[in-house]
Design a protein around this motif. Structure first.
Motif, PDB file in Angstrom:
ATOM      1  N   GLY A 152       4.977 -14.406  -4.739  1.00  0.00           N
ATOM      2  CA  GLY A 152       5.881 -13.728  -3.922  1.00  0.00           C
ATOM      3  C   GLY A 152       5.785 -12.321  -3.817  1.00  0.00           C
ATOM      4  O   GLY A 152       5.957 -11.804  -2.670  1.00  0.00           O
ATOM      5  N   ILE A 153       5.446 -11.591  -4.875  1.00  0.00           N
ATOM      6  CA  ILE A 153       5.186 -10.363  -5.117  1.00  0.00           C
ATOM      7  C   ILE A 153       3.706  -9.931  -4.359  1.00  0.00           C
ATOM      8  O   ILE A 153       3.518  -9.118  -3.527  1.00  0.00           O
ATOM      9  CB  ILE A 153       5.220  -9.655  -6.472  1.00  0.00           C
ATOM     10  CG1 ILE A 153       6.765 -10.048  -6.772  1.00  0.00           C
ATOM     11  CG2 ILE A 153       5.025  -8.178  -6.392  1.00  0.00           C
ATOM     12  CD1 ILE A 153       6.982  -9.598  -8.385  1.00  0.00           C
ATOM     13  N   PHE A 154       3.074 -10.509  -4.912  1.00  0.00           N
ATOM     14  CA  PHE A 154       1.334 -10.190  -4.612  1.00  0.00           C
ATOM     15  C   PHE A 154       0.981 -10.485  -3.210  1.00  0.00           C
ATOM     16  O   PHE A 154       0.405  -9.741  -2.421  1.00  0.00           O
ATOM     17  CB  PHE A 154       0.335 -11.027  -5.422  1.00  0.00           C
ATOM     18  CG  PHE A 154      -1.007 -10.892  -5.300  1.00  0.00           C
ATOM     19  CD1 PHE A 154      -1.724  -9.652  -5.405  1.00  0.00           C
ATOM     20  CD2 PHE A 154      -1.594 -11.725  -4.744  1.00  0.00           C
ATOM     21  CE1 PHE A 154      -2.810  -9.422  -5.191  1.00  0.00           C
ATOM     22  CE2 PHE A 154      -2.945 -11.476  -4.290  1.00  0.00           C
ATOM     23  CZ  PHE A 154      -3.600 -10.454  -4.657  1.00  0.00           C
ATOM     24  N   GLY A 155       1.599 -11.703  -2.715  1.00  0.00           N
ATOM     25  CA  GLY A 155       1.401 -12.031  -1.230  1.00  0.00           C
ATOM     26  C   GLY A 155       1.833 -11.272  -0.159  1.00  0.00           C
ATOM     27  O   GLY A 155       1.154 -10.695   0.605  1.00  0.00           O
ATOM     28  N   SER A 156       3.173 -10.683  -0.556  1.00  0.00           N
ATOM     29  CA  SER A 156       3.910  -9.592   0.277  1.00  0.00           C
ATOM     30  C   SER A 156       3.170  -8.316   0.343  1.00  0.00           C
ATOM     31  O   SER A 156       2.589  -7.679   1.535  1.00  0.00           O
ATOM     32  CB  SER A 156       5.461  -9.461  -0.091  1.00  0.00           C
ATOM     33  OG  SER A 156       6.071 -10.662   0.026  1.00  0.00           O
ATOM     34  N   ALA A 157       2.710  -7.791  -0.884  1.00  0.00           N
ATOM     35  CA  ALA A 157       1.981  -6.735  -1.082  1.00  0.00           C
ATOM     36  C   ALA A 157       0.483  -6.845  -0.275  1.00  0.00           C
ATOM     37  O   ALA A 157       0.008  -5.807   0.369  1.00  0.00           O
ATOM     38  CB  ALA A 157       1.721  -6.280  -2.500  1.00  0.00           C
ATOM     39  N   TYR A 158       0.003  -8.085  -0.507  1.00  0.00           N
ATOM     40  CA  TYR A 158      -1.427  -8.241   0.028  1.00  0.00           C
ATOM     41  C   TYR A 158      -1.542  -8.078   1.424  1.00  0.00           C
ATOM     42  O   TYR A 158      -2.332  -7.326   2.159  1.00  0.00           O
ATOM     43  CB  TYR A 158      -1.755  -9.697  -0.361  1.00  0.00           C
ATOM     44  CG  TYR A 158      -2.989 -10.022   0.031  1.00  0.00           C
ATOM     45  CD1 TYR A 158      -4.488  -9.959  -0.984  1.00  0.00           C
ATOM     46  CD2 TYR A 158      -3.267 -10.563   1.403  1.00  0.00           C
ATOM     47  CE1 TYR A 158      -5.589 -10.319  -0.526  1.00  0.00           C
ATOM     48  CE2 TYR A 158      -4.762 -11.031   1.694  1.00  0.00           C
ATOM     49  CZ  TYR A 158      -5.775 -10.857   0.770  1.00  0.00           C
ATOM     50  OH  TYR A 158      -6.937 -11.401   0.991  1.00  0.00           O
ATOM     51  N   TYR A 159      -0.467  -8.670   2.224  1.00  0.00           N
ATOM     52  CA  TYR A 159      -0.413  -8.563   3.855  1.00  0.00           C
ATOM     53  C   TYR A 159       0.009  -6.963   4.100  1.00  0.00           C
ATOM     54  O   TYR A 159      -0.739  -6.626   5.004  1.00  0.00           O
ATOM     55  CB  TYR A 159       0.714  -9.442   4.302  1.00  0.00           C
ATOM     56  CG  TYR A 159       0.735  -9.695   5.758  1.00  0.00           C
ATOM     57  CD1 TYR A 159      -0.304 -10.184   6.472  1.00  0.00           C
ATOM     58  CD2 TYR A 159       1.615  -8.732   6.412  1.00  0.00           C
ATOM     59  CE1 TYR A 159      -0.181 -10.185   7.946  1.00  0.00           C
ATOM     60  CE2 TYR A 159       1.513  -8.580   7.723  1.00  0.00           C
ATOM     61  CZ  TYR A 159       0.484  -9.307   8.478  1.00  0.00           C
ATOM     62  OH  TYR A 159       0.577  -9.388   9.986  1.00  0.00           O
ATOM     63  N   LEU A 160       0.931  -6.485   3.540  1.00  0.00           N
ATOM     64  CA  LEU A 160       1.277  -5.172   3.924  1.00  0.00           C
ATOM     65  C   LEU A 160       0.127  -4.002   3.518  1.00  0.00           C
ATOM     66  O   LEU A 160      -0.006  -3.337   4.573  1.00  0.00           O
ATOM     67  CB  LEU A 160       2.743  -4.670   3.144  1.00  0.00           C
ATOM     68  CG  LEU A 160       3.906  -5.372   3.262  1.00  0.00           C
ATOM     69  CD1 LEU A 160       5.061  -5.052   2.372  1.00  0.00           C
ATOM     70  CD2 LEU A 160       4.450  -5.345   4.862  1.00  0.00           C
ATOM     71  N   VAL A 161      -0.320  -4.156   2.751  1.00  0.00           N
ATOM     72  CA  VAL A 161      -1.622  -3.255   2.170  1.00  0.00           C
ATOM     73  C   VAL A 161      -2.661  -3.301   3.278  1.00  0.00           C
ATOM     74  O   VAL A 161      -3.098  -2.307   3.933  1.00  0.00           O
ATOM     75  CB  VAL A 161      -2.114  -3.216   0.850  1.00  0.00           C
ATOM     76  CG1 VAL A 161      -3.345  -2.570   0.656  1.00  0.00           C
ATOM     77  CG2 VAL A 161      -0.829  -2.778  -0.106  1.00  0.00           C
ATOM     78  N   LEU A 162      -3.001  -4.711   3.455  1.00  0.00           N
ATOM     79  CA  LEU A 162      -4.083  -4.748   4.368  1.00  0.00           C
ATOM     80  C   LEU A 162      -3.831  -4.687   5.909  1.00  0.00           C
ATOM     81  O   LEU A 162      -4.738  -4.053   6.518  1.00  0.00           O
ATOM     82  CB  LEU A 162      -4.556  -6.339   4.297  1.00  0.00           C
ATOM     83  CG  LEU A 162      -5.334  -6.720   3.085  1.00  0.00           C
ATOM     84  CD1 LEU A 162      -5.958  -8.132   3.122  1.00  0.00           C
ATOM     85  CD2 LEU A 162      -6.604  -5.875   2.564  1.00  0.00           C
ATOM     86  N   SER A 163      -2.520  -4.629   6.443  1.00  0.00           N
ATOM     87  CA  SER A 163      -2.078  -4.522   7.537  1.00  0.00           C
ATOM     88  C   SER A 163      -2.079  -2.707   7.658  1.00  0.00           C
ATOM     89  O   SER A 163      -2.316  -2.114   8.773  1.00  0.00           O
ATOM     90  CB  SER A 163      -0.706  -5.187   7.803  1.00  0.00           C
ATOM     91  OG  SER A 163      -0.725  -6.285   7.970  1.00  0.00           O
ATOM     92  N   ALA A 164      -1.334  -2.148   6.659  1.00  0.00           N
ATOM     93  CA  ALA A 164      -1.292  -0.885   6.639  1.00  0.00           C
ATOM     94  C   ALA A 164      -2.804  -0.093   6.724  1.00  0.00           C
ATOM     95  O   ALA A 164      -3.054   0.940   7.572  1.00  0.00           O
ATOM     96  CB  ALA A 164      -0.808  -0.231   5.310  1.00  0.00           C
ATOM     97  N   VAL A 165      -3.712  -0.678   6.278  1.00  0.00           N
ATOM     98  CA  VAL A 165      -5.210  -0.007   6.351  1.00  0.00           C
ATOM     99  C   VAL A 165      -5.986  -0.494   7.516  1.00  0.00           C
ATOM    100  O   VAL A 165      -6.987  -0.122   7.965  1.00  0.00           O
ATOM    101  CB  VAL A 165      -5.987  -0.231   5.132  1.00  0.00           C
ATOM    102  CG1 VAL A 165      -5.426   0.266   3.915  1.00  0.00           C
ATOM    103  CG2 VAL A 165      -6.406  -1.935   5.003  1.00  0.00           C
ATOM    104  N   GLY A 166      -5.186  -1.439   8.481  1.00  0.00           N
ATOM    105  CA  GLY A 166      -5.694  -1.654  10.007  1.00  0.00           C
ATOM    106  C   GLY A 166      -6.711  -2.907  10.056  1.00  0.00           C
ATOM    107  O   GLY A 166      -7.154  -3.038  10.957  1.00  0.00           O
ATOM    108  N   LEU A 167      -6.545  -3.827   8.922  1.00  0.00           N
ATOM    109  CA  LEU A 167      -7.327  -5.032   8.938  1.00  0.00           C
ATOM    110  C   LEU A 167      -6.410  -5.846   9.826  1.00  0.00           C
ATOM    111  O   LEU A 167      -5.333  -6.262   9.557  1.00  0.00           O
ATOM    112  CB  LEU A 167      -7.357  -5.631   7.603  1.00  0.00           C
ATOM    113  CG  LEU A 167      -8.408  -6.553   7.431  1.00  0.00           C
ATOM    114  CD1 LEU A 167      -9.750  -6.268   7.439  1.00  0.00           C
ATOM    115  CD2 LEU A 167      -8.214  -7.468   6.063  1.00  0.00           C
ATOM    116  N   PRO A 168      -7.011  -6.403  10.896  1.00  0.00           N
ATOM    117  CA  PRO A 168      -6.644  -7.493  11.796  1.00  0.00           C
ATOM    118  C   PRO A 168      -6.117  -8.669  11.152  1.00  0.00           C
ATOM    119  O   PRO A 168      -6.720  -8.966  10.160  1.00  0.00           O
ATOM    120  CB  PRO A 168      -7.746  -7.579  12.751  1.00  0.00           C
ATOM    121  CG  PRO A 168      -8.870  -6.678  12.579  1.00  0.00           C
ATOM    122  CD  PRO A 168      -8.604  -6.246  11.146  1.00  0.00           C
ATOM    123  N   ASP A 169      -5.261  -9.314  11.710  1.00  0.00           N
ATOM    124  CA  ASP A 169      -4.416 -10.553  11.182  1.00  0.00           C
ATOM    125  C   ASP A 169      -5.616 -11.495  10.961  1.00  0.00           C
ATOM    126  O   ASP A 169      -5.534 -12.101   9.961  1.00  0.00           O
ATOM    127  CB  ASP A 169      -3.578 -10.873  11.976  1.00  0.00           C
ATOM    128  CG  ASP A 169      -2.024 -10.327  11.647  1.00  0.00           C
ATOM    129  OD1 ASP A 169      -2.206  -9.452  10.917  1.00  0.00           O
ATOM    130  OD2 ASP A 169      -1.062 -10.736  12.318  1.00  0.00           O
TER     131      ASP A 169
END
Length: 215
Positions: A152-169
């Motif tokens: 729950g923690i890692f998955g949310s951080a995983y998506y937020l961090v990768l989105s923040a650095v501009g990685l497409p969905d």
């Protein structure tokens, strides 16, 4: 006798620690993509200009899983746990690929992919709960539970961090696929069989009984 007792306890402790770690990893991966989907729901819906339909994403993430849990409990008792876990993993692989490439198709394809991702998480959780029943060490369930909580923690951080650095969905979801291969490998090579666990515990009981008889 004392040396045998120490060796038996060490063997049980080592195997228990290894299995707890393995089940932590399995629990975390089991829920990881499920959490990533929920974290990225807004972006997925916006990709199709379907923000008014965002509620379908969490619904699909649990919808098919409930049915597969029931099917697993009622009709798959004679199918090996290993086969069910391998089959369940493919649900996530196909689901992630569908979601990743859905912008080139339509929103319905994304929802089908999300159905499969959620189905993997729910189905394999149901399979593992049955798998735990074959062990005589209830502490191992704690490894799985801790892993699912960590997801729950890692998955949310995983998506937020990768989105923040501009990685497409697209790449965020494709990056989930290798985790399934790790999932299979951990189950295949790290988790002890119930027979191995029972044998270690039996040796430990025999040594303890022998030690008590000499007192």
């Amino acid at each position: 006798d004392f040396k045998k007792f120490c060796m038996a306890n060490k063997r049980c402790w080592t195997r228990s620690s290894k299995d707890w770690t393995a089940l932590f990893i399995l629990g975390a991966i089991n829920n990881l993509t499920y959490v990533v989907v929920n974290s990225g729901a807004q972006n997925v819906a916006n990709t199709f200009n379907a923000s008014n339909l965002i509620g379908l994403i969490p619904f699909c993430n649990v919808g098919l899983g409930l049915a597969l849990k029931m099917i697993n409990s009622l009709f798959m008792e004679k199918v090996s746990h290993s086969l069910r876990i391998y089959l369940g993993g493919w649900l996530s692989v196909v689901g992630c690929i569908l979601v990743a490439f859905s912008p080139h198709m339509n929103f319905a394809v994304a929802l089908i992919g999300i159905l499969l991702i959620g189905a993997f998480s729910a189905f394999c959780e149901s399979v593992f709960l049955g798998f735990f029943a074959s062990y005589s060490n209830p502490e191992l369930v704690g490894g799985w539970s801790s892993g699912t909580g960590f997801a729950g923690i890692f998955g949310s951080a995983y998506y937020l961090v990768l989105s923040a650095v501009g990685l497409p969905d697209m790449w965020i979801f494709l990056s989930q696929v290798p985790f399934i291969f790790i999932y299979w490998a951990v189950f295949r090579w790290m988790v002890s069989t119930p027979e191995e666990v029972h044998a270690d515990m039996q040796r430990r009981r025999e040594v303890e009984s022998a030690a008590e008889s000499t007192e």
